[in-house]
Design a protein around this motif. Structure first.
Motif, PDB file in Angstrom:
ATOM      1  N   THR A 158      -6.445 -49.463  30.652  1.00 56.09           N
ATOM      2  CA  THR A 158      -5.567 -48.358  31.029  1.00 56.09           C
ATOM      3  C   THR A 158      -4.116 -48.808  31.082  1.00 56.09           C
ATOM      4  O   THR A 158      -3.219 -48.107  30.624  1.00 56.09           O
ATOM      5  N   ARG A 159      -3.884 -49.988  31.627  1.00 57.53           N
ATOM      6  CA  ARG A 159      -2.515 -50.515  31.673  1.00 57.53           C
ATOM      7  C   ARG A 159      -1.973 -50.795  30.278  1.00 57.53           C
ATOM      8  O   ARG A 159      -0.768 -50.665  30.037  1.00 57.53           O
ATOM      9  N   ALA A 160      -2.845 -51.164  29.356  1.00 58.81           N
ATOM     10  CA  ALA A 160      -2.425 -51.507  27.997  1.00 58.81           C
ATOM     11  C   ALA A 160      -2.075 -50.276  27.161  1.00 58.81           C
ATOM     12  O   ALA A 160      -1.362 -50.389  26.166  1.00 58.81           O
ATOM     13  N   ASP A 161      -2.553 -49.106  27.557  1.00 58.35           N
ATOM     14  CA  ASP A 161      -2.345 -47.893  26.762  1.00 58.35           C
ATOM     15  C   ASP A 161      -1.663 -46.827  27.621  1.00 58.35           C
ATOM     16  O   ASP A 161      -2.289 -46.204  28.471  1.00 58.35           O
ATOM     17  N   ARG A 162      -0.400 -46.602  27.383  1.00 62.24           N
ATOM     18  CA  ARG A 162       0.367 -45.637  28.179  1.00 62.24           C
ATOM     19  C   ARG A 162       0.019 -44.186  27.860  1.00 62.24           C
ATOM     20  O   ARG A 162       0.480 -43.273  28.533  1.00 62.24           O
ATOM     21  N   HIS A 163      -0.802 -43.964  26.829  1.00 61.57           N
ATOM     22  CA  HIS A 163      -1.121 -42.600  26.411  1.00 61.57           C
ATOM     23  C   HIS A 163      -2.518 -42.155  26.848  1.00 61.57           C
ATOM     24  O   HIS A 163      -3.014 -41.146  26.364  1.00 61.57           O
ATOM     25  N   VAL A 164      -3.134 -42.879  27.751  1.00 61.76           N
ATOM     26  CA  VAL A 164      -4.466 -42.524  28.244  1.00 61.76           C
ATOM     27  C   VAL A 164      -4.365 -41.219  29.027  1.00 61.76           C
ATOM     28  O   VAL A 164      -3.539 -41.112  29.945  1.00 61.76           O
ATOM     29  N   PRO A 165      -5.186 -40.225  28.674  1.00 65.16           N
ATOM     30  CA  PRO A 165      -5.194 -38.992  29.465  1.00 65.16           C
ATOM     31  C   PRO A 165      -5.605 -39.293  30.914  1.00 65.16           C
ATOM     32  O   PRO A 165      -6.485 -40.110  31.162  1.00 65.16           O
ATOM     33  N   HIS A 166      -4.946 -38.664  31.860  1.00 67.45           N
ATOM     34  CA  HIS A 166      -5.233 -38.837  33.291  1.00 67.45           C
ATOM     35  C   HIS A 166      -5.052 -40.292  33.724  1.00 67.45           C
ATOM     36  O   HIS A 166      -5.769 -40.783  34.594  1.00 67.45           O
ATOM     37  N   ARG A 167      -4.101 -40.951  33.109  1.00 66.41           N
ATOM     38  CA  ARG A 167      -3.883 -42.394  33.326  1.00 66.41           C
ATOM     39  C   ARG A 167      -3.708 -42.763  34.797  1.00 66.41           C
ATOM     40  O   ARG A 167      -4.343 -43.699  35.284  1.00 66.41           O
ATOM     41  N   ARG A 168      -2.856 -42.038  35.515  1.00 66.24           N
ATOM     42  CA  ARG A 168      -2.605 -42.373  36.923  1.00 66.24           C
ATOM     43  C   ARG A 168      -3.879 -42.267  37.759  1.00 66.24           C
ATOM     44  O   ARG A 168      -4.148 -43.123  38.598  1.00 66.24           O
ATOM     45  N   ARG A 169      -4.628 -41.219  37.525  1.00 62.19           N
ATOM     46  CA  ARG A 169      -5.858 -41.009  38.309  1.00 62.19           C
ATOM     47  C   ARG A 169      -6.891 -42.092  37.998  1.00 62.19           C
ATOM     48  O   ARG A 169      -7.539 -42.623  38.897  1.00 62.19           O
ATOM     49  N   ILE A 170      -7.041 -42.410  36.719  1.00 66.87           N
ATOM     50  CA  ILE A 170      -8.003 -43.447  36.322  1.00 66.87           C
ATOM     51  C   ILE A 170      -7.604 -44.791  36.921  1.00 66.87           C
ATOM     52  O   ILE A 170      -8.446 -45.511  37.475  1.00 66.87           O
ATOM     53  N   LEU A 171      -6.309 -45.129  36.835  1.00 68.23           N
ATOM     54  CA  LEU A 171      -5.836 -46.389  37.418  1.00 68.23           C
ATOM     55  C   LEU A 171      -6.073 -46.426  38.930  1.00 68.23           C
ATOM     56  O   LEU A 171      -6.524 -47.435  39.474  1.00 68.23           O
ATOM     57  N   ALA A 172      -5.785 -45.326  39.595  1.00 70.65           N
ATOM     58  CA  ALA A 172      -5.960 -45.277  41.049  1.00 70.65           C
ATOM     59  C   ALA A 172      -7.435 -45.435  41.424  1.00 70.65           C
ATOM     60  O   ALA A 172      -7.781 -46.227  42.312  1.00 70.65           O
ATOM     61  N   ASP A 173      -8.317 -44.699  40.732  1.00 68.87           N
ATOM     62  CA  ASP A 173      -9.750 -44.770  41.048  1.00 68.87           C
ATOM     63  C   ASP A 173     -10.330 -46.142  40.726  1.00 68.87           C
ATOM     64  O   ASP A 173     -11.106 -46.692  41.499  1.00 68.87           O
ATOM     65  N   ALA A 174      -9.957 -46.682  39.572  1.00 73.99           N
ATOM     66  CA  ALA A 174     -10.485 -47.989  39.170  1.00 73.99           C
ATOM     67  C   ALA A 174      -9.965 -49.091  40.095  1.00 73.99           C
ATOM     68  O   ALA A 174     -10.717 -50.001  40.464  1.00 73.99           O
ATOM     69  N   THR A 175      -8.702 -48.995  40.495  1.00 73.66           N
ATOM     70  CA  THR A 175      -8.128 -49.994  41.400  1.00 73.66           C
ATOM     71  C   THR A 175      -8.782 -49.918  42.773  1.00 73.66           C
ATOM     72  O   THR A 175      -9.117 -50.947  43.370  1.00 73.66           O
ATOM     73  N   GLU A 176      -8.989 -48.717  43.264  1.00 70.42           N
ATOM     74  CA  GLU A 176      -9.662 -48.543  44.561  1.00 70.42           C
ATOM     75  C   GLU A 176     -11.077 -49.114  44.513  1.00 70.42           C
ATOM     76  O   GLU A 176     -11.501 -49.828  45.433  1.00 70.42           O
ATOM     77  N   LEU A 177     -11.802 -48.818  43.436  1.00 71.73           N
ATOM     78  CA  LEU A 177     -13.162 -49.349  43.292  1.00 71.73           C
ATOM     79  C   LEU A 177     -13.135 -50.869  43.192  1.00 71.73           C
ATOM     80  O   LEU A 177     -13.904 -51.556  43.864  1.00 71.73           O
ATOM     81  N   ARG A 178     -12.242 -51.406  42.361  1.00 73.50           N
ATOM     82  CA  ARG A 178     -12.140 -52.858  42.212  1.00 73.50           C
ATOM     83  C   ARG A 178     -11.850 -53.539  43.547  1.00 73.50           C
ATOM     84  O   ARG A 178     -12.493 -54.518  43.912  1.00 73.50           O
ATOM     85  N   ASP A 179     -10.902 -52.993  44.300  1.00 68.89           N
ATOM     86  CA  ASP A 179     -10.539 -53.595  45.580  1.00 68.89           C
ATOM     87  C   ASP A 179     -11.713 -53.547  46.561  1.00 68.89           C
ATOM     88  O   ASP A 179     -11.955 -54.514  47.295  1.00 68.89           O
ATOM     89  N   SER A 180     -12.440 -52.446  46.555  1.00 66.11           N
ATOM     90  CA  SER A 180     -13.618 -52.318  47.415  1.00 66.11           C
ATOM     91  C   SER A 180     -14.685 -53.337  47.029  1.00 66.11           C
ATOM     92  O   SER A 180     -15.300 -53.969  47.897  1.00 66.11           O
ATOM     93  N   LEU A 181     -14.889 -53.501  45.746  1.00 62.69           N
ATOM     94  CA  LEU A 181     -15.902 -54.441  45.253  1.00 62.69           C
ATOM     95  C   LEU A 181     -15.501 -55.882  45.541  1.00 62.69           C
ATOM     96  O   LEU A 181     -16.346 -56.710  45.899  1.00 62.69           O
ATOM     97  N   ARG A 182     -14.227 -56.196  45.391  1.00 61.55           N
ATOM     98  CA  ARG A 182     -13.757 -57.566  45.639  1.00 61.55           C
ATOM     99  C   ARG A 182     -14.038 -58.009  47.069  1.00 61.55           C
ATOM    100  O   ARG A 182     -14.266 -59.186  47.318  1.00 61.55           O
ATOM    101  N   ARG A 183     -13.996 -57.059  48.006  1.00 65.27           N
ATOM    102  CA  ARG A 183     -14.270 -57.410  49.404  1.00 65.27           C
ATOM    103  C   ARG A 183     -15.733 -57.806  49.607  1.00 65.27           C
ATOM    104  O   ARG A 183     -16.071 -58.440  50.595  1.00 65.27           O
ATOM    105  N   ARG A 184     -16.594 -57.431  48.654  1.00 65.27           N
ATOM    106  CA  ARG A 184     -18.022 -57.750  48.769  1.00 65.27           C
ATOM    107  C   ARG A 184     -18.451 -58.927  47.909  1.00 65.27           C
ATOM    108  O   ARG A 184     -19.610 -59.303  47.912  1.00 65.27           O
ATOM    109  N   VAL A 185     -17.515 -59.481  47.153  1.00 66.13           N
ATOM    110  CA  VAL A 185     -17.849 -60.566  46.226  1.00 66.13           C
ATOM    111  C   VAL A 185     -17.180 -61.850  46.694  1.00 66.13           C
ATOM    112  O   VAL A 185     -15.972 -61.868  46.921  1.00 66.13           O
ATOM    113  N   GLY A 186     -17.977 -62.884  46.825  1.00 65.54           N
ATOM    114  CA  GLY A 186     -17.425 -64.187  47.171  1.00 65.54           C
ATOM    115  C   GLY A 186     -17.012 -64.926  45.917  1.00 65.54           C
ATOM    116  O   GLY A 186     -17.499 -64.657  44.821  1.00 65.54           O
TER     117      GLY A 186
END
Length: 147
Positions: A96-124
C-alpha cells in the motif's frame, strides 16, 4: 536460410496473436479472481473464516492487491494464525505504501497497521548471535519444535 522468408509470416502471425491470447487469459484470470473474492465475502458473512481465507489466498495467487492482502491477514487472525496474519498485514502495508493509487489507501493502511500492531504485541522475537564462523547446520528448537 532458404526457408527464412516462409518463417517470417508465421513468426509474425504468432507474435500478433500472443497479445490477444494473453489478454484473453488475463480476462479469464480476473473473472476467476472476482468469483473467488465473492466466495470469500460470502464465507466471511457466514462466519466461515477457513473458506474465506482459502478463496482470498487463491485470489492473491492470481493478483495480489492491498485490499485482498488485508482480507487474508484478517482471516488468518480470525483463525488464530498469528504469524501468517502478521506476515500478510506487513505485506499489505508495504504494498500500500509503494502504490499511491490504491483505492481506499488511507483506510487500508490504517486497518493493516492496527492489525499489525495488535499482532506484534502477541509475537515474541528472538535475537541469536552465532559464533563466527557460523558452524555448519545450526538448528533452533523452541519447546521441542525446530524453528
Amino acid at each position: 536460410m532458404r526457408n527464412a522468408p516462409l518463417l517470417q509470416p508465421i513468426v509474425l502471425a504468432v507474435a500478433l496473436t500472443l497479445p490477444a491470447f494473453a489478454a484473453a487469459q488475463t480476462s479469464q484470470d480476473e473473472l476467476v479472481r472476482q468469483r473467488l473474492l465473492e466466495q470469500a465475502e460470502q464465507a466471511y458473512s457466514r462466519g466461515d473464516h477457513a473458506t474465506a481465507l482459502d478463496a482470498a489466498r487463491r485470489a492473491v495467487e492470481i493478483r495480489a492487491t492491498p485490499s485482498v492482502l488485508l482480507m487474508v491477514a484478517q482471516e488468518h487472525n480470525a483463525l488464530g494464525h498469528t504469524l501468517d496474519a502478521l506476515e500478510a498485514a506487513e505485506r499489505c502495508i508495504r504494498d500500500t505504501r509503494a502504490d499511491r493509487h490504491v483505492p481506499h489507501r488511507r483506510r487500508i493502511l490504517a486497518d493493516a497497521t492496527e492489525l499489525r500492531d495488535s499482532l506484534r504485541r502477541r509475537v515474541g522475537t528472538i535475537a541469536l548471535r552465532l559464533p563466527q564462523p557460523t558452524p555448519a547446520g545450526p538448528r533452533l528448537r523452541i519447546q521441542g519444535s525446530e524453528v
